[in-house]
Design a protein around this motif. Sequence first.
Motif, PDB file in Angstrom:
ATOM      1  N   ALA A  85       6.110 -39.061 -26.246  1.00  0.00           N
ATOM      2  CA  ALA A  85       5.477 -39.102 -24.919  1.00  0.00           C
ATOM      3  C   ALA A  85       3.969 -39.220 -25.039  1.00  0.00           C
ATOM      4  O   ALA A  85       3.296 -39.739 -24.139  1.00  0.00           O
ATOM      5  N   GLN A  88       3.609 -42.804 -27.772  1.00  0.00           N
ATOM      6  CA  GLN A  88       4.240 -43.990 -27.184  1.00  0.00           C
ATOM      7  C   GLN A  88       4.472 -45.101 -28.215  1.00  0.00           C
ATOM      8  O   GLN A  88       4.361 -46.286 -27.920  1.00  0.00           O
ATOM      9  N   SER A  95      13.323 -41.185 -21.229  1.00  0.00           N
ATOM     10  CA  SER A  95      12.364 -41.808 -20.297  1.00  0.00           C
ATOM     11  C   SER A  95      11.913 -40.860 -19.190  1.00  0.00           C
ATOM     12  O   SER A  95      11.456 -41.302 -18.139  1.00  0.00           O
ATOM     13  N   THR A  98       6.505 -37.153 -19.409  1.00  0.00           N
ATOM     14  CA  THR A  98       5.147 -37.695 -19.274  1.00  0.00           C
ATOM     15  C   THR A  98       4.164 -36.677 -19.818  1.00  0.00           C
ATOM     16  O   THR A  98       4.206 -35.499 -19.444  1.00  0.00           O
ATOM     17  N   THR A 153       3.957 -30.491 -22.823  1.00  0.00           N
ATOM     18  CA  THR A 153       4.813 -31.647 -23.132  1.00  0.00           C
ATOM     19  C   THR A 153       6.013 -31.221 -23.963  1.00  0.00           C
ATOM     20  O   THR A 153       7.146 -31.671 -23.729  1.00  0.00           O
TER      21      THR A 153
END
Length: 443
Positions: A85, A88, A95, A98, A153
Motif C-alpha cells: 500500500a 505500490q 485493493s 490506502t 496501514t
Amino acid sequence: MMALMHIAGPAEGGHMENMSVRRGTFRLCVLMLSVWLVTAAARADAVLDWNTIAVNTAVANKQNPFAQARYAAIVQLAVFEAVNAITQDYQPYTSSITAPPGASAEAAAIEAAYKVLSVYFPDPATQAALLADRTSSLALIPDRQSKLGGIATGDAAALAIIALRANDHSSPAQFKMPGQAVPGEWQATASCPIVNGIAVGVAFQWQYITPFGIPSASDFLLSPPPALTSKAYAKAYNEVMAVGGIDSTERPADRADVALFYAATSPTQAFNQAARQVAAEQVRSLSENARALALINMAISDSLVATFLNKYHYNSWRPETAIHAGDTDGNPKTESDPNWAPFIVTPCFPSYPSNHGSASNGAAEVMRRLYGEAGHSITLTNPATPTIVLEYTSFRQITDDISDARVYGGIHFRTDQDAGARLGRAVGATVYRNNLQSAHDDD
C-alpha cells in the motif's frame, strides 16, 4: 558509489594540493560507507524479522503443520498488503488498503504481522512476547508522523486479511470415520484420536478451505495411485518395507537424519527459513521480501488444501497397514509382515499423495521462480533435532531429501511422494502466475 569513485580519480586541474585533499576526502567517504554498510547489515529487515517471529509463534503454540501454513499465509499477506500500500510495487491482494502519504513501510510490516499474530494467539505469555517484539522493532524507527502512518496501514491490512479469512472453512474440526478393512483402503493407525469410541482420521475439513491463490482445489485432482496388482505398487511397497521399518538395516545414517528432521520440521518451518537466507543473500528489498514470503506461504497452504482433497478422495492405505495385510492385495510380489512398524509415527489420514511432498514442492516452485533453482547457501536447523544440521545449495536438494525422509521414515510410498511433488509444482506455478504481479508493465 560512482560519485565516490569520481572523487578518487586524478585532480581535474592537475594541482597536487587538491589531490591530497581529495585522497583524504575519499578515505573519509570510504570509511563512512563502510560504517553505513555494517549498520545496514546489522539492522534486520522487518519483513524477514517478523517472518521468523510468526513461524516460531505458531510452532510454540503447538499448531499442526496445516494450521502453521494457514497462519503463515495470513500473516505474510497482511504484511504484503501493508508494505505494498505504501510502495505500490505490485498488484494488491485485496485493493482495499490506502496508506497515508509518507507512511513507513517498515512500521507497516511490523504492525501488520503483530496485529495478525496477536489476534490468533491470545495466550497471555504469547501476547507478552509479541508486544515486546513489537516494541523493540518499532523502536528502531524514528518517532515521526511516517511511523504513525505505517502503524495505521499495518493495522488496516491485518484486519482486512483477518476478515477475509474469517469464514474460510478451516473450522470446526471434522473427522473421517474409517470404513471396512478393504485392501488398499485407509485404516486408522496408532496416532489416530478416538472420537465416540472410534479411531478416526483428522483434518477432514482441510480439503474444503478457501484457497489463497488458486481458484479451487478441485482443479488439482490427481490421477489415481498405482493399482495394488501393478509392478509400480510392488516396487514402492518393497522399497518402504526394506528401508522404512523401525529396525531396518538398509537405512543409511544420513537418511535416518532427514527422516527425523522432517518429521519434526514442517514445510512452513523449512521453506521460510530457507527463503529468509536466500533473500538476505541476494539483498532483496523490503517490498520484494514481502511479496516473496506471501507467495511462498500461499503456495504451501494451498498445496495442503489440494492434497487433503486428493487424500480423502482416494483414501489410500498407509505402508504399515499395507505391509500388515500384504497377503490380501492380490500382488504376488508383496509379502506381508504383521510385525512391521515404521521408523517415525504415521500421520492420521490417508497416504496418497504426501502432504510434505506437495507443500514443499509448492514452496520450492515459487522460490525457484523468485530466486533461481541453485547456487544458494542454505542451512536448515530445528531446536527439536539439535544434532542435525542440513546444508543445501538448491531447492531440488531439499525436496529430494523430503521425499526420502517420508519413505525412509516408513510413512509413505515413493509414489505418494512423486504425486505430491507433481501436485505442489502445479499449485506453486499457479500461485506465482496469478497473484501479486508487478504493477509496472515493463516488468
